[in-house]
Enzyme design. Structure first.
Site, mmCIF file in Angstrom:
data_model
loop_
_atom_site.group_PDB
_atom_site.id
_atom_site.type_symbol
_atom_site.label_atom_id
_atom_site.label_comp_id
_atom_site.label_asym_id
_atom_site.label_seq_id
_atom_site.Cartn_x
_atom_site.Cartn_y
_atom_site.Cartn_z
ATOM 1 N N ASN A 104 0.835 -1.203 0.000
ATOM 2 C CA ASN A 104 0.000 0.000 0.000
ATOM 3 C C ASN A 104 0.864 1.244 0.000
ATOM 4 O O ASN A 104 1.987 1.232 0.509
ATOM 5 C CB ASN A 104 -0.866 -0.008 1.272
ATOM 6 C CG ASN A 104 -1.798 1.198 1.365
ATOM 7 O OD1 ASN A 104 -2.391 1.624 0.358
ATOM 8 N ND2 ASN A 104 -1.934 1.764 2.552
ATOM 9 N N HIS A 106 0.572 5.091 1.533
ATOM 10 C CA HIS A 106 -0.237 5.888 2.453
ATOM 11 C C HIS A 106 0.287 7.332 2.451
ATOM 12 O O HIS A 106 1.498 7.536 2.511
ATOM 13 C CB HIS A 106 -0.161 5.287 3.867
ATOM 14 C CG HIS A 106 -1.069 5.991 4.823
ATOM 15 N ND1 HIS A 106 -2.428 5.754 4.858
ATOM 16 C CD2 HIS A 106 -0.823 6.965 5.737
ATOM 17 C CE1 HIS A 106 -2.982 6.535 5.777
ATOM 18 N NE2 HIS A 106 -2.040 7.279 6.322
ATOM 19 N N ASP A 147 -3.147 -0.039 7.685
ATOM 20 C CA ASP A 147 -1.900 0.746 7.809
ATOM 21 C C ASP A 147 -0.920 0.241 8.869
ATOM 22 O O ASP A 147 -0.139 1.025 9.407
ATOM 23 C CB ASP A 147 -2.233 2.230 8.092
ATOM 24 C CG ASP A 147 -3.160 2.808 7.051
ATOM 25 O OD1 ASP A 147 -3.036 2.436 5.871
ATOM 26 O OD2 ASP A 147 -4.035 3.621 7.419
ATOM 27 N N GLU A 176 4.676 10.646 -3.919
ATOM 28 C CA GLU A 176 4.115 9.333 -4.311
ATOM 29 C C GLU A 176 4.525 8.972 -5.731
ATOM 30 O O GLU A 176 4.976 7.850 -5.995
ATOM 31 C CB GLU A 176 2.586 9.372 -4.193
ATOM 32 C CG GLU A 176 2.118 9.516 -2.765
ATOM 33 C CD GLU A 176 0.614 9.392 -2.594
ATOM 34 O OE1 GLU A 176 0.192 8.961 -1.517
ATOM 35 O OE2 GLU A 176 -0.144 9.750 -3.512
HETATM 36 C C1 GAR Z 1 -3.103 8.722 -2.586
HETATM 37 O O1 GAR Z 1 -2.654 9.914 -2.024
HETATM 38 C C2 GAR Z 1 -2.867 7.569 -1.634
HETATM 39 O O2 GAR Z 1 -1.735 7.711 -0.842
HETATM 40 C C3 GAR Z 1 -4.103 7.661 -0.777
HETATM 41 O O3 GAR Z 1 -5.141 7.927 -1.690
HETATM 42 C C4 GAR Z 1 -4.622 8.743 -2.740
HETATM 43 C C5 GAR Z 1 -5.082 8.187 -4.063
HETATM 44 O O4 GAR Z 1 -4.761 9.066 -5.084
HETATM 45 N N1 GAR Z 1 -4.319 6.463 -0.037
HETATM 46 C C6 GAR Z 1 -4.861 6.462 1.170
HETATM 47 O O5 GAR Z 1 -5.224 7.471 1.724
HETATM 48 C C7 GAR Z 1 -4.956 5.081 1.815
HETATM 49 N N2 GAR Z 1 -5.270 5.185 3.191
HETATM 50 P P1 GAR Z 1 -4.838 8.617 -6.594
HETATM 51 O O6 GAR Z 1 -6.213 7.994 -6.828
HETATM 52 O O7 GAR Z 1 -4.685 9.885 -7.376
HETATM 53 O O8 GAR Z 1 -3.745 7.636 -6.858
#
Ligand code: GAR
Length: 196
Positions: A104, A106, A147, A176
């Site tokens: 994952n 986060h 998490d 990311e």
């Molecule tokens: C990302 O920032 C990821 O880290 C987060 O959702 C977003 C998805 O963005 N994940 C979480 O919060 C998991 N707990 P995206 O759809 O543009 O890839």
């Protein structure tokens, strides 16, 4: 060549980066071959269509009470599962089948700002409310709890005094996109904990 499935619930910007990285003709390490979502309106479905990648929209009852997702994963020869903003907890049967093969990303520095309900903007708002001076990303293995799996990599960015949740979202998203694909590729190349 390893086969990767991405589970995502939203826009899919991480999925897009991963596809750009892995589904490039010069990349011989792995390929994104399946996109799974719980949300039939998720932007990630459009991205999958653009790149001609097979998609599956999950049914909640089936996901939690049957082996249908495992069957789909094995029919598609999936070696590794990546969660890119997937909001449902992964059920025990999938964790068991794919132990150490689910990763994952986060949008915070775990163990801070993790757990149920801690996703996307909720995380960035909590970071501001707690007056943190830095935040970042955590790439980690997935276990039965939200998490809590072993951390693979963290990267940080500063939180300035006037930053809004949207400012933080942009900084975190950049981290990311800079780190997710490379970290996965390095893991696959080193064949570290991932037993494939
Ligand atoms: C990302 O920032 C990821 O880290 C987060 O959702 C977003 C998805 O963005 N994940 C979480 O919060 C998991 N707990 P995206 O759809 O543009 O890839």
């Amino acid at each position: 060549m390893k086969q990767i499935a991405i589970f995502a619930s939203g826009n899919g910007s991480n999925a897009k980066e991963l596809i750009h990285h892995f589904n490039h003709k010069n990349n011989k390490v792995a390929k994104i071959s399946l996109i799974i979502t719980n949300n039939s309106k998720a932007g990630v479905l459009e991205i999958a269509k653009t790149f001609n990648i097979k998609t599956v929209v999950l049914d909640r009852e089936e996901f939690y009470n049957t082996d249908s997702t495992i069957n789909i994963l094995s029919e598609n020869h999936i070696d590794l599962i990546l969660l890119g903003g997937f909001l449902w907890l992964i059920p025990q049967n999938i964790i068991k089948q794919y132990r150490d093969r689910i990763i994952n990303i986060h949008p915070a520095l775990l163990p801070k700002f993790g757990g149920k309900g801690m996703h996307g903007m909720n995380v960035h708002r909590a970071v501001i409310a707690a007056q943190e001076k830095e935040t970042g990303i955590t790439i980690h293995f997935v276990n039965e709890e939200y998490d809590k799996g072993e951390i693979i990599l963290q990267a940080k960015c500063h939180v300035e005094e006037n930053d809004t949740a949207e400012d933080i979202e942009h900084k975190v998203q950049k981290l990311e996109h800079d780190y997710f694909s490379k970290t996965i590729e390095n893991l696959l190349l080193a064949d570290l904990k991932i037993i494939l």
